[in-house]
Write a protein that holds these residues in place. Structure first.
Motif, PDB file in Angstrom:
ATOM      1  N   PRO A  26     -18.734  31.148 -36.246  1.00 22.29           N
ATOM      2  CA  PRO A  26     -17.658  31.475 -37.190  1.00 22.29           C
ATOM      3  C   PRO A  26     -18.194  31.538 -38.622  1.00 22.29           C
ATOM      4  O   PRO A  26     -19.133  30.821 -38.957  1.00 22.29           O
ATOM      5  N   SER A 150       8.670  27.831 -31.263  1.00 24.46           N
ATOM      6  CA  SER A 150       9.680  28.029 -30.215  1.00 24.46           C
ATOM      7  C   SER A 150       9.429  27.035 -29.090  1.00 24.46           C
ATOM      8  O   SER A 150       8.317  26.518 -28.941  1.00 24.46           O
ATOM      9  N   LEU A 178      -1.041  26.601 -46.076  1.00 23.90           N
ATOM     10  CA  LEU A 178      -1.052  27.160 -44.725  1.00 23.90           C
ATOM     11  C   LEU A 178      -2.282  26.711 -43.943  1.00 23.90           C
ATOM     12  O   LEU A 178      -2.220  26.506 -42.730  1.00 23.90           O
ATOM     13  N   PHE A 179      -3.393  26.568 -44.656  1.00 22.02           N
ATOM     14  CA  PHE A 179      -4.635  26.188 -43.978  1.00 22.02           C
ATOM     15  C   PHE A 179      -4.443  24.903 -43.171  1.00 22.02           C
ATOM     16  O   PHE A 179      -4.822  24.824 -42.002  1.00 22.02           O
ATOM     17  N   LEU A 182      -2.376  25.500 -40.064  1.00 23.07           N
ATOM     18  CA  LEU A 182      -3.122  26.215 -39.022  1.00 23.07           C
ATOM     19  C   LEU A 182      -4.115  25.287 -38.316  1.00 23.07           C
ATOM     20  O   LEU A 182      -4.330  25.406 -37.107  1.00 23.07           O
ATOM     21  N   LEU A 185      -2.062  23.371 -35.914  1.00 21.42           N
ATOM     22  CA  LEU A 185      -1.655  24.257 -34.815  1.00 21.42           C
ATOM     23  C   LEU A 185      -2.800  24.441 -33.833  1.00 21.42           C
ATOM     24  O   LEU A 185      -2.604  24.412 -32.613  1.00 21.42           O
ATOM     25  N   THR A 186      -4.000  24.629 -34.372  1.00 25.08           N
ATOM     26  CA  THR A 186      -5.175  24.829 -33.524  1.00 25.08           C
ATOM     27  C   THR A 186      -5.415  23.606 -32.644  1.00 25.08           C
ATOM     28  O   THR A 186      -5.710  23.737 -31.456  1.00 25.08           O
ATOM     29  N   MET A 190      -2.934  25.456 -26.700  1.00 25.91           N
ATOM     30  CA  MET A 190      -2.201  26.698 -26.483  1.00 25.91           C
ATOM     31  C   MET A 190      -0.973  26.787 -27.410  1.00 25.91           C
ATOM     32  O   MET A 190      -0.115  25.923 -27.387  1.00 25.91           O
ATOM     33  N   PRO A 191      -0.877  27.841 -28.224  1.00 25.72           N
ATOM     34  CA  PRO A 191       0.270  27.926 -29.137  1.00 25.72           C
ATOM     35  C   PRO A 191       1.574  28.238 -28.390  1.00 25.72           C
ATOM     36  O   PRO A 191       1.542  28.780 -27.282  1.00 25.72           O
ATOM     37  N   PRO A 192       2.732  27.881 -28.975  1.00 25.84           N
ATOM     38  CA  PRO A 192       4.015  28.258 -28.364  1.00 25.84           C
ATOM     39  C   PRO A 192       4.174  29.774 -28.412  1.00 25.84           C
ATOM     40  O   PRO A 192       3.425  30.444 -29.124  1.00 25.84           O
ATOM     41  N   SER A 193       5.173  30.305 -27.667  1.00 22.15           N
ATOM     42  CA  SER A 193       5.259  31.766 -27.615  1.00 22.15           C
ATOM     43  C   SER A 193       5.634  32.379 -28.961  1.00 22.15           C
ATOM     44  O   SER A 193       5.311  33.530 -29.221  1.00 22.15           O
ATOM     45  N   ALA A 194       6.301  31.607 -29.817  1.00 21.94           N
ATOM     46  CA  ALA A 194       6.551  32.142 -31.161  1.00 21.94           C
ATOM     47  C   ALA A 194       6.413  31.047 -32.207  1.00 21.94           C
ATOM     48  O   ALA A 194       6.901  29.936 -32.024  1.00 21.94           O
ATOM     49  N   ILE A 195       5.711  31.370 -33.274  1.00 21.66           N
ATOM     50  CA  ILE A 195       5.673  30.495 -34.450  1.00 21.66           C
ATOM     51  C   ILE A 195       6.264  31.329 -35.576  1.00 21.66           C
ATOM     52  O   ILE A 195       5.700  32.371 -35.939  1.00 21.66           O
ATOM     53  N   GLU A 196       7.426  30.911 -36.059  1.00 14.51           N
ATOM     54  CA  GLU A 196       8.078  31.690 -37.115  1.00 14.51           C
ATOM     55  C   GLU A 196       7.840  30.988 -38.440  1.00 14.51           C
ATOM     56  O   GLU A 196       8.199  29.828 -38.612  1.00 14.51           O
ATOM     57  N   MET A 197       7.223  31.699 -39.379  1.00 15.38           N
ATOM     58  CA  MET A 197       7.084  31.176 -40.726  1.00 15.38           C
ATOM     59  C   MET A 197       8.143  31.843 -41.586  1.00 15.38           C
ATOM     60  O   MET A 197       8.171  33.056 -41.714  1.00 15.38           O
TER      61      MET A 197
END
Lengths: 228, 470
Positions: A26, A150, A178-179, A182, A185-186, A190-197
């Protein structure tokens, strides 16, 4: 119709090397990030930015203050809502303070994911409601943003279809930028099907660059920060 | 033989004669530019953010095969379907087949530049489906039957009265042209469409390779509607639109929102990892990702132009471009206008007759490169495209002839001297008020809109040798 291997090997040939089998190293990201000095600063920056976006927001310390806030914001309107039983649609579970306040005010909550059996029925529930009530997973102070995951007990349309959206967020869930969100979240995997900001109400400037609020999503947005 | 499409000049003349378009374009681009500058300053050390943006994008493009493969694997593992389209026609066929398979009558769309690139709407309408653009600006131009004039504000060229006139037949009653009335009309009208939508088509600002997620940025909330309510979601994506992981999104989303509209973040930034989980109360049950190549792989293989794939489609270069600001987007004739459109259109479409004019829609002032959040050297790429056009033999014979003649004279000093002396004597039929203002083709291409200084009675070389003598 191209298959995946063909498609990818074409790109590899254009890049002049075989496709790496291991993830590339990375890149180092070196940007200055905003850091607040205290938790209180973070909460007040979050609310300042939320207000600047046109949202209403308040920090509450107790269930009583929460009730007071709800009455102030929605009390008058609530009296005019034609179908009070169905006017407020909410997640299955809200933060304790919120559950307590709505119960004490005797404002009935329609539970989005339980009340109806099929998705279209749920959508009608949310579409005819006056107010959608949700929690939030994180808040971003630097931008006045709510981050909402979600899940089966939640539902994305609750913060989308009603003209008013109210979110409860614990002060401990506020982050500087936001960093940081994130990163967390990482670490969840596995993320949820939707992350709404969500940063303020729905808006557009598509007609002669004239700002207009509430074109498709909520027209008014409210946040109650629970000082936990 | 004509080497370029004559409609180019017609479009430019039309734009230059449209006072509203020019005023609106200047006003809007000024606003967007000022907002961007303010939002960039506020973040602090903007140059560091730009460098990070450039580094991330360059890394992704240099490893596009790996990340794309990772994305495809991840999406398929999650139960999504991936369709790889080499050409726009293939992409259209994929979408058509999905719509046909579901016998869907109501298709709702949020903004997607790829759908413009592949001209999707007409194709679906020919199938008998109703396709509704749900972004307000896109809806306006869909009714008007026009392409977008700006990548972020697609209906920038329309007056409020024109918008009201377009909406009235749909409303079935008169509408006043104030923004709240027009917005309310669209809100109510579009609600029905959202709730009836069987298939939702979205664009994709970024796809996250390691989680198989799609990131979508909207202000109106239509993107959320389209990705929440219909049972089936189709997302259209340009092949290069990737980030490796969530980690890089912080930089990319800050750069995108701040550069596009000057917001900290857009009202809604949605990170979707579709399809929905089985017990989720809403969201699409079925997910298709259409990934478009359309000569992007050719650009990838061309080291000179590979950086053009770094673009994140924020439109910042449009807003500072002195050419775009004078003529607006339609004069370009291409789906992508502005400096980035002038770079990528000839490469994507590979048609110099139709698009060879675009690299010349630039004053090469470099404002675009300076505005670009991922530091694309846009003006440099435009010069290189011009060179490529000449080397590829895509310029008119007469131009070759002129440059050949030029070279001849400027490598033969004596002949040049003679010619200049002759010129200063013979130029009188073309001179008006001390300037050359009457010309015959091809000189008239210049003199129709501007004048040339006349040939001086004494040439520079003469003056120079006189000076040396003294």
């Amino acid at each position: 119709m191209t298959n995946t291997n063909e498609f990818i090997s074409l790109l590899a040939s254009k890049l002049g090397r075989p496709t790496p089998t291991q993830a590339p190293e990375p890149v180092a990201i070196n940007v200055p990030q905003y850091r607040s000095s205290t938790r209180k600063d973070r909460a007040s920056l979050f609310l300042d930015n939320w207000h600047a976006l046109g949202g209403k927001g308040m920090i509450v310390k107790s269930p009583e203050e929460t009730m007071q806030c709800l009455k102030e914001w929605f009390g008058d309107q609530q009296a005019t809502w034609p179908n009070k039983q169905q006017a407020i649609v909410a997640w299955d579970m809200l933060p304790t303070v919120a559950e307590f306040a709505f119960a004490a005010l005797e404002w009935p909550l329609v539970r989005y994911s339980q009340e109806a059996q099929s998705s279209p029925d749920r959508y009608s529930l949310a579409a005819q409601a006056e107010l959608g009530v949700t929690g939030a997973d994180w808040g971003i102070a630097l931008s006045g943003t709510l981050v909402v995951n979600s899940s089966p007990q939640r539902g994305r349309a609750v913060s989308l279809l009603p003209p008013l959206h109210l979110a409860f967020i614990e002060a401990s869930k506020l982050r500087d930028n936001l960093f940081d969100v994130l990163e967390e979240l990482t670490s969840l995997g596995m993320p949820p099907s939707a992350i709404e900001m969500i940063s303020g109400p729905s808006r557009t400037s598509d007609i002669e660059m004239d700002l207009s609020i509430g074109v498709h999503g909520p027209i008014e947005v409210y946040v109650i920060v629970i000082d936990d | 033989m004509t080497m370029y499409d004559p409609t180019v000049d017609q479009r430019v003349d039309k734009a230059l004669a449209n006072d509203f378009l020019r005023l609106a374009t200047r006003r809007a681009t000024d606003r967007l530019r000022n907002n961007r500058v303010k939002a960039a300053e506020e973040l602090g050390d903007w140059q560091k953010w730009r460098e990070a943006g450039e580094t991330i994008r360059t890394h992704v493009v240099a490893n596009l095969d790996f990340y794309l493969k990772q994305l495809i694997t991840q999406i398929e593992k999650q139960g999504g379907h991936v369709h790889l389209a080499k050409t726009p026609a293939e992409a259209v066929t994929f979408v058509k087949n999905i719509v046909r398979e579901h016998k869907a009558k109501n298709v709702i769309k949020s903004k997607s530049m790829i759908s413009e690139e592949i001209h999707l709407n007409h194709a679906l309408e020919d199938e008998g489906s109703t396709v509704i653009e749900t972004d307000l600006g896109e809806y306006i131009i869909q009714i008007a039957g026009e392409p977008p004039s700006h990548i972020i504000v697609p209906a920038m060229h329309k007056t409020r009265q024109q918008v009201a006139d377009l909406f009235e037949p749909i409303a079935g009653h008169p509408l006043t042209s104030d923004t709240p009335t027009l917005t309310r009309f669209v809100r109510n009208k579009m609600r029905e469409s959202f709730l009836q939508g069987e298939i939702g088509i979205t664009g994709c600002n970024f796809a996250v390779a390691d989680t198989g997620s799609i990131v979508m940025v909207t202000n109106e909330g239509n993107g959320r509607m389209v990705s929440t309510l219909p049972r089936v979601q189709i997302t259209l994506m340009g092949m290069e639109r990737l980030v490796p992981s969530f980690r890089e999104l912080d930089v990319m989303l800050n750069l995108l929102a701040r550069s596009a509209t000057g917001q900290k973040f857009s009202s809604y930034t949605t990170i979707l990892t579709p399809p929905k989980q089985a017990s989720d109360p809403d969201g699409p049950e079925e997910f298709h990702l259409v990934i478009l190549d359309h000569n992007r792989s050719e650009i990838l293989g061309d080291k000179t132009f590979r950086p053009a794939l770094n673009c994140i489609r924020c439109g910042a270069c449009f807003n500072v471009c002195p050419v775009y600001r004078q003529i607006g987007g339609h004069a370009y004739g291409s789906v992508y206008a502005g400096p980035i459109g002038a770079v990528i259109t000839p490469l994507l479409e590979n048609d110099w007759y139709k698009w060879g004019h675009l690299p010349f829609f630039s004053s090469l002032c470099g404002a675009c490169s300076e505005a670009c959040p991922v530091r694309l050297p846009l003006h440099d790429l435009l010069v290189k495209l011009r060179a490529r056009k000449v080397v590829g033999g895509h310029t008119p014979k007469i131009e070759h002839q002129i440059f050949k003649t030029y070279r001849f004279f400027f490598t033969h000093e004596k002949t040049l001297r003679k010619a200049l002396r002759l010129g200063s004597k013979l130029q009188w039929p073309l001179v008006r008020n001390g300037r050359i203002s009457v010309g015959i083709p091809p000189l008239s291409n210049w003199t129709n809109s501007r004048t040339l200084p006349k040939v001086s009675p004494k040439s520079f070389m003469q003056m120079w040798s006189e000076l040396n003598r003294n």
